[in-house]
Design an enzyme around this catalytic site. Structure first.
Site, PDB file in Angstrom:
ATOM      1  N   GLU A 343       0.813  -1.228   0.000  1.00  0.00           N
ATOM      2  CA  GLU A 343       0.000   0.000   0.000  1.00  0.00           C
ATOM      3  C   GLU A 343       0.841   1.270   0.000  1.00  0.00           C
ATOM      4  O   GLU A 343       0.410   2.323   0.463  1.00  0.00           O
ATOM      5  CB  GLU A 343      -0.983  -0.022   1.181  1.00  0.00           C
ATOM      6  N   ASP A 367      -0.154  -5.585   9.233  1.00  0.00           N
ATOM      7  CA  ASP A 367      -1.209  -4.815   9.887  1.00  0.00           C
ATOM      8  C   ASP A 367      -1.178  -5.139  11.378  1.00  0.00           C
ATOM      9  O   ASP A 367      -1.020  -6.302  11.760  1.00  0.00           O
ATOM     10  CB  ASP A 367      -2.587  -5.231   9.374  1.00  0.00           C
ATOM     11  N   HIS A 533      -0.166   0.001  10.503  1.00  0.00           N
ATOM     12  CA  HIS A 533       0.909  -0.883  10.064  1.00  0.00           C
ATOM     13  C   HIS A 533       2.073  -0.879  11.051  1.00  0.00           C
ATOM     14  O   HIS A 533       2.247   0.058  11.829  1.00  0.00           O
ATOM     15  CB  HIS A 533       1.437  -0.449   8.688  1.00  0.00           C
TER      16      HIS A 533
END
Length: 596
Positions: A343, A367, A533
């Protein structure tokens, strides 16, 4: 194993050893020459024997041609160090020296001074005086002083001194290695995630890096115009067909892709992996095909791929690409892992980069998904948590990618570990691959398909979770949580995993609790984590991260590292010795970014 190589432009930083000495001739200096040079050689021997660059190449030490007794010899040494590409200096001495005449005055270079603890000559007096000079001139330096008095003819470096030398040098090399490299943003902002809103000022001012940008359509251009090494692609796709274990498809039967379309997805994600690597570091084979510009790459020591959603709504996702680049091996053999963020989270990429440069090993992008309390686990599964996880745990997971090293199938002394690539065996590579399923991506998330990486991290490993966050008005701040990977009974693991996405990689993490502040319980660690994260490094390396952060003037606002292990520049003591966290913030604010 791939032969160690510096795959980025720019020479590797060297360590300069500066033997300083009392400049008075006719007795004083002459009596110290041999002892001083022995200190320098002993320090250099420890560094070269016990440290490597993260790419596996040896760390080189450059010792001054003469002892430094005054400004002239300091200038001669500085000229040599600049010529040799010295990025970190260690000054050593057993005696009194003339402080401002012998000190390293470079405003950016990381500096430490080892003052010999002996009674014959006042090495400790010089250490205190030279640190005072550094502090007064605004040039932070690390002080190294052994706890026990040594005899002057004892050339052995004490263990506590050795530990500080290695911690300083490794952190200093990490800081210097980043300088002049780039972060490559492939795409833009992913789903509004702040970490993918790239802040060039952070990279430029704090890390000495630049930011490069490439649109994701570059993948399509290079695939359609065949701007990649076709021979390598054939090698790669054959390796994938042979080594991958494709897991079951969890999509509804009427939505599942055909075998033919899945095979086409495999072909595309392999090409994406090769192209992403070429974008980062270049590929001379492309010049042979007439693509000289593309052959150069972006000299990226780290990169990120936006993926969601503009890409993944139509094309196969980047999970395989992220997984393989972050791993310590691919179809070309066992090699240094890349730092490649999901991401396009550049701040997590920076956190991973810190961990990699300090440990030499592959990093886990994850995550920080869920805190599971003992009560919640009992309610959902009927299982009562015991042992290290009795106070609950944190579910670390990523939306489909994780480097294969983090299966935990490598070992050190028969215990699961994550190792530098040069210590990994071919059998361990096979175990990592056999412990992984590549599952067809869940089409609700990834409409374009692709393959998610699915494994469960083996328990028992000491690990460190970290994350850099940007705060308006404050700047970057680092948080750290040391702890362990834990396991759960198989049925409990399955029940909890199915509540999220069973096709994704899972790591169960328990932070070390101190009984106070944030680390009074597991819930508080999860509740106060600064972003969605985190980066995970093998080993309890929080102290190394703190040392590196102080070099870069990044304060640490949450950690569970024992105070005895914290090693920062001497000047930090002047900002307060009772509240070390507050002192760190005040010091970093006072000195400002390393590259203003």
């Amino acid at each position: 194993m791939v032969t160690p190589v510096n795959r980025l432009k720019g020479s590797l930083p060297k360590v300069g050893i500066r033997p300083t000495i009392d400049g008075r001739r006719k007795g004083v200096r002459e009596s110290l020459e041999e002892q001083t040079f022995k200190m320098a050689k002993s320090a250099a021997e420890i560094i070269t024997k016990k440290l490597r660059h993260s790419n596996g190449m040896p760390v080189e030490c450059i010792i001054a041609d003469t002892c430094i007794g005054g400004i002239s010899e300091a200038a001669i040494t500085e000229e040599k160090f600049k010529r040799e590409g010295v990025g970190v200096t260690l000054t050593v001495t057993p005696s009194w020296c003339y402080c401002s005449e012998t000190m390293d005055m470079d405003p950016i270079r990381q500096k430490a001074i080892w003052g010999f603890n002996g009674t014959e000559r006042p090495g400790a007096v010089y250490l205190a005086a030279i640190l005072a000079a550094h502090n007064q001139k605004g040039l932070p330096a690390f002080g190294i002083y052994g706890k026990d008095v040594q005899d002057k003819d004892n050339t052995k470096v004490p263990k506590d001194v050795e530990e500080k030398i290695l911690q300083f040098v490794k952190s200093g090399l990490a800081a210097t290695t980043m300088r002049g490299k780039s972060y490559l943003s492939i795409g833009g902002v992913s789903m509004g995630i702040a970490g993918s809103m790239i802040d060039p000022d952070f990279f430029e001012s704090y890390l000495g890096m630049r930011v490069e940008y490439v649109d994701m359509t570059e993948f399509i251009r290079r695939i359609e115009e065949e701007i990649y090494d076709k021979e390598e692609y054939q090698k790669a796709i054959e390796w994938v067909k042979k080594c991958r274990k494709e897991g079951p498809d969890n999509n509804p039967a009427n939505l599942q892709k055909s075998r033919e379309k899945k095979d086409k997805d495999w072909e595309m994600v392999v090409k994406m992996t090769i192209i992403a690597r070429d974008l980062m570091i270049g590929n001379l084979k492309l010049a042979e095909k007439g693509f000289e510009e593309e052959a150069l790459g972006h000299n990226a020591i780290a990169a990120g791929f936006q993926g969601q959603r503009q890409w993944t709504d139509h094309f196969p996702n980047g999970d395989f690409t992220e997984t393989i680049l972050n791993s310590s091996f691919d179809w070309n053999g066992i090699r240094e892992p890349f730092i490649f963020a999901t991401e396009n989270d550049s701040l997590n990429a920076a956190s991973m980069l810190f961990g990699h440069l300090l440990t030499d090993s592959a990093q886990l992008f994850c995550d920080v998904r869920t805190y599971w309390s003992p009560e919640a686990v009992k309610r959902v599964t009927g299982h009562k948590l015991k042992g290290i996880s009795e106070n609950g745990f944190i579910h670390l997971i990523n939306s489909g990618s994780a480097c294969l090293d983090w299966t935990g199938q490598q070992s050190i002394n028969s215990k699961p570990a994550i190792k530098p690539y040069w210590d990994i065996t071919s059998e361990e590579v096979k175990k990592c691959l056999s412990s992984t399923l590549f599952r067809p991506a869940i089409l609700e998330y990834f409409r374009g398909g692709g393959f998610s990486t699915n494994f469960l991290t083996k328990s028992g490993m000491p690990v460190t979770m970290s994350r850099i966050n940007l705060i308006k008005g404050l700047g970057p701040a680092l948080q750290i949580a040391e702890g362990f990977v834990v396991d759960l009974p198989k049925d409990v693991n399955n029940i909890l995993n199915k509540r999220t996405d069973p096709t994704w990689p899972t790591t169960w993490f328990v932070p070390n609790l101190t009984g106070k502040d944030t680390f009074k319980d597991v819930y508080s660690v999860m509740n106060r984590w600064g972003a969605n994260h985190a980066a995970l490094s093998y080993g309890h390396v929080g102290s190394k991260l703190i040392t590196l952060a102080s070099m870069l003037r990044i304060p640490v606002y949450m950690h569970n590292v024992n105070e005895d292990k914290i090693f920062r520049p001497s000047a930090w003591n002047t900002f307060g010795t009772k509240d070390l966290e507050g002192a760190d913030f005040r010091a970093c604010k006072n000195y400002g970014p390393l590259y203003p």
